[in-house]
Design an enzyme around this catalytic site. Structure first.
Site, PDB file in Angstrom:
ATOM      1  CD  GLU A  52     -13.312   2.888  28.384  1.00  0.00           C
ATOM      2  OE1 GLU A  52     -13.305   3.286  27.205  1.00  0.00           O
ATOM      3  OE2 GLU A  52     -12.745   3.491  29.312  1.00  0.00           O
ATOM      4  CG  ASP A  77      -6.564  -1.400  25.413  1.00  0.00           C
ATOM      5  OD1 ASP A  77      -7.556  -0.908  24.862  1.00  0.00           O
ATOM      6  OD2 ASP A  77      -5.601  -1.868  24.763  1.00  0.00           O
ATOM      7  CG  ASP A 126     -10.582  -5.420  15.555  1.00  0.00           C
ATOM      8  OD1 ASP A 126     -11.449  -5.492  14.653  1.00  0.00           O
ATOM      9  OD2 ASP A 126      -9.409  -5.791  15.390  1.00  0.00           O
ATOM     10  CE  LYS A 130     -10.706 -10.566   5.932  1.00  0.00           C
ATOM     11  NZ  LYS A 130      -9.384 -10.720   5.279  1.00  0.00           N
TER      12      LYS A 130
END
Length: 232
Positions: A52, A77, A126, A130
């Site tokens: 994950e 993470d 996320d 941009k």
């Protein structure tokens, strides 16, 4: 969370044997000591390994590990305070099929050998509106995943971001990868089965805002170089 609370979590993280926190200089362009040996040296079985990515508090890793004891799950993470929650839960429940790694996804090739991983879940990353190259489903990252994802291995993307959903679908089709499934609203279409109904902290927030939750499942097999879609 207060700075004191974070420091307490960081300190407790050091006690969790299932949470790996290698220093950056030990894995940058170098192999982590468990690379290629996760099954035999950490999990002590020959079961499939599922990742994950951007796991946050590890809700999906924990829920999947409870549901599939015949598989091994590793949540990754960079946020130690978030990983604390998953690591603490897995430790308290004495879950033998769960591990966590605190590292940047950019360094993921340092942790897994060719064919070592059977599936990848990417849950509410996320969307990087941009900078497409930083998206966890960009061709830059998919090319990295190819190095350790086994043949016919699946990649799952679950996100509230319509931008990331459409970008990923466009990139899959552009690179002639295998799109197994794409759903723009899993709850509205009643597609959310027991597996897709696992709700992370962020998903619950998005649902309260009335945002549709999307899902894509695909494969990245093939030897051809991956390129970004022209109109992403």
């Amino acid at each position: 969370m207060s700075s004191k609370g974070k420091l307490q979590r960081f300190k407790e993280n050091e006690t969790f044997t299932l949470l790996h926190q290698p220093a950056f200089d030990t894995i940058f362009r170098r192999d982590f000591h468990l690379k290629g040996n996760w099954r035999q040296d950490f999990f002590h079985n020959n079961n499939p390994i599922v990742l994950e990515l951007g796991c946050g508090k590890g809700e999906y890793s924990i829920a999947l590990a409870r549901k599939y004891p015949e598989k091994n799950f590793i949540g990754i993470d960079i946020k130690g305070a978030r990983l604390w929650r998953g690591a603490k839960t897995a430790t308290m429940e004495e879950m033998a099929n769960v591990a966590f790694i605190r590292t940047r996804i950019d360094c993921i090739e340092s942790f897994f050998a060719a064919g070592e991983v059977s599936e990848i879940w990417i849950t509410f990353p996320d969307p990087q509106p941009k900078n497409a190259r930083k998206r966890l489903t960009s061709t830059l990252f998919l090319s990295r995943y190819r190095h350790f994802l086994q043949a016919r291995g699946l990649v799952h993307l679950k996100t509230d971001s319509q931008l990331l959903h459409e970008y990923t679908k466009t990139s899959i089709l552009h690179n002639q990868l295998e799109l197994v499934e794409a759903n723009a609203d899993i709850y509205g279409s009643e597609r959310a089965d027991e597996l897709l109904s696992i709700k992370t902290h962020y998903e619950q927030l998005f649902l309260k805002q009335g945002l549709p939750i999307t899902y894509i499942r695909f494969r990245i097999d093939g030897g051809q170089p991956l390129t970004e879609p022209i109109n992403e």
